[in-house]
Write an enzyme that holds these catalytic residues in place. Structure first.
Site, PDB file in Angstrom:
ATOM      1  N   MET A  30       0.835  -1.196   0.000  1.00 24.76           N
ATOM      2  CA  MET A  30       0.000   0.000   0.000  1.00 24.76           C
ATOM      3  C   MET A  30       0.877   1.256   0.000  1.00 24.76           C
ATOM      4  SD  MET A  30      -3.552  -0.711   1.928  1.00 24.76           S
ATOM      5  CE  MET A  30      -3.004  -0.497   3.614  1.00 24.76           C
ATOM      6  N   GLY A  31       2.141   1.072  -0.360  1.00 22.64           N
ATOM      7  CA  GLY A  31       3.019   2.223  -0.484  1.00 22.64           C
ATOM      8  C   GLY A  31       3.605   2.688   0.837  1.00 22.64           C
ATOM      9  N   GLU A  35      11.928  -0.454   5.131  1.00 17.19           N
ATOM     10  CA  GLU A  35      12.934  -1.498   4.934  1.00 17.19           C
ATOM     11  C   GLU A  35      12.325  -2.895   4.862  1.00 17.19           C
ATOM     12  OE1 GLU A  35      13.189   1.084   6.836  1.00 17.19           O
ATOM     13  OE2 GLU A  35      15.184   1.982   6.634  1.00 17.19           O
ATOM     14  N   HIS A  37       9.429  -3.657   3.327  1.00 15.12           N
ATOM     15  CA  HIS A  37       9.051  -3.817   1.919  1.00 15.12           C
ATOM     16  C   HIS A  37      10.292  -4.002   1.047  1.00 15.12           C
ATOM     17  CE1 HIS A  37       5.602  -1.240   3.441  1.00 15.12           C
ATOM     18  NE2 HIS A  37       4.969  -2.281   2.934  1.00 15.12           N
ATOM     19  N   GLN A  61     -10.329  -2.726   2.031  1.00 13.29           N
ATOM     20  CA  GLN A  61      -9.880  -3.387   3.261  1.00 13.29           C
ATOM     21  C   GLN A  61      -9.926  -2.460   4.471  1.00 13.29           C
ATOM     22  OE1 GLN A  61      -5.934  -4.169   1.399  1.00 13.29           O
ATOM     23  NE2 GLN A  61      -5.077  -3.641   3.402  1.00 13.29           N
ATOM     24  N   GLU A 148       6.106 -11.681   7.160  1.00 17.76           N
ATOM     25  CA  GLU A 148       5.571 -12.469   8.269  1.00 17.76           C
ATOM     26  C   GLU A 148       5.044 -11.610   9.406  1.00 17.76           C
ATOM     27  OE1 GLU A 148       8.777 -15.115   9.210  1.00 17.76           O
ATOM     28  OE2 GLU A 148       8.417 -16.403   7.463  1.00 17.76           O
ATOM     29  N   SER A 186       4.558   0.963   8.134  1.00 19.88           N
ATOM     30  CA  SER A 186       4.240   2.274   7.572  1.00 19.88           C
ATOM     31  C   SER A 186       3.544   3.160   8.601  1.00 19.88           C
ATOM     32  CB  SER A 186       3.342   2.113   6.338  1.00 19.88           C
ATOM     33  OG  SER A 186       4.005   1.377   5.334  1.00 19.88           O
TER      34      SER A 186
END
Length: 281
Positions: A30-31, A35, A37, A61, A148, A186
């Site tokens: 989702m942008g 780190e 990602h 969601q 995870e 995020s």
């Protein structure tokens, strides 16, 4: 590296790659990439010839009182992270590109979605499954990579892929943490300096639980009490849930005699954070 905004552009690029016999990895996000990602993209680039990263804040969601509009966005920064990590294509669609106004199809994975985060976020996993299944159909990757840290999401996606016969390998990747132990998220940007320090209580409480399990404790309620007591020692922390569940079906575990997922969700101020670990016998 290219950034495209339409399904047609993605499919045209995939067709070119497939004609060359290239393998494709997918990382759905989702942008506002961090780190965690970046580690997914790097692994995907190591294991595939080409990598697609989707950057899409998915409205289906989010519940009515959740942070859809406030969710952080910075596509230019994300493009820099993707290129550095080895991505070849970014798919950054508008909601109107992904969803028809009169759409009537849903994707629901029963059984795995009622507990943990699903208990308080009843629409969340339906939205996740719908958008991920659409990305799978658009990109047709050989492999897709998920962190995870979102352990329930990973379990749900694996079950959906199995049940719907997607010809895709789902790869779970380890949690990436700050040097002080806080799991990358995020949503960490929402934390004030004081809240950022308080958020360390999540990892500290899980470490105490891990220590107890390693020392032989097998009563799940006693392990949960250890976590809750530690979390309650931080005044800025408000427990959403502390659960110990069977790793295979996410059902509550009582006597720990098989692999379990130890998962927590905690509000630090107004910010909801999650963390977990898997204990294997």
């Amino acid at each position: 590296m290219n950034t495209v905004h339409s399904i047609k552009e993605v499919r045209n690029e995939i067709k070119k790659w497939r004609k060359e016999g290239l393998t494709v990895g997918l990382v759905t996000t989702m942008g506002f990439l961090h780190e965690g990602h970046e580690s997914l993209i790097k692994r995907a680039s190591e294991e595939n010839d080409r990598v697609v990263v989707s950057i899409f804040v998915n409205p289906t969601q989010f519940g009515p009182n959740e942070d859809l509009e406030a969710y952080p966005r910075d596509i230019k920064r994300d493009e820099t992270v993707c290129e550095k990590a080895g991505a070849n294509l970014i798919f950054n669609p508008d909601p109107s590109e992904m969803y028809y106004d009169d759409a009537s199809t849903t994707v629901n994975v029963a059984g795995l979605t009622e507990g943990l985060c699903g208990a308080k976020r009843p629409v969340h996993f339906g939205g996740v499954c719908l958008v991920v299944s659409k990305f799978f159909n658009i990109v047709t990757p050989d492999r897709a990579y998920f962190g995870e840290k979102d352990a329930q999401q990973l379990a749900v996606i694996k079950r959906m892929v199995r049940d719907l016969n997607f010809d895709i390998e789902i790869v779970g990747c380890p949690i990436v943490r700050e040097s002080d132990g806080l799991a990358r998220s995020s949503r960490n940007i929402y934390l004030s300096n004081e809240e950022r320090k308080a958020a360390l209580i999540l990892n500290k409480s899980l470490n105490l639980a891990k220590q107890s399990l390693n020392e032989g404790e097998r009563d799940a309620n006693k392990v949960k009490d250890i976590i809750i007591e530690k979390l309650n020692s931080e005044s800025l922390a408000k427990v959403d849930y502390v659960e110990i569940v069977d790793s295979s079906n996410l059902k509550p575990a009582f006597n720990i005699n098989k692999p379990v997922l130890v998962a927590i969700a905690v509000y630090i101020g107004k910010t909801r954070l999650i963390d977990n670990f898997t204990f294997k016998m």
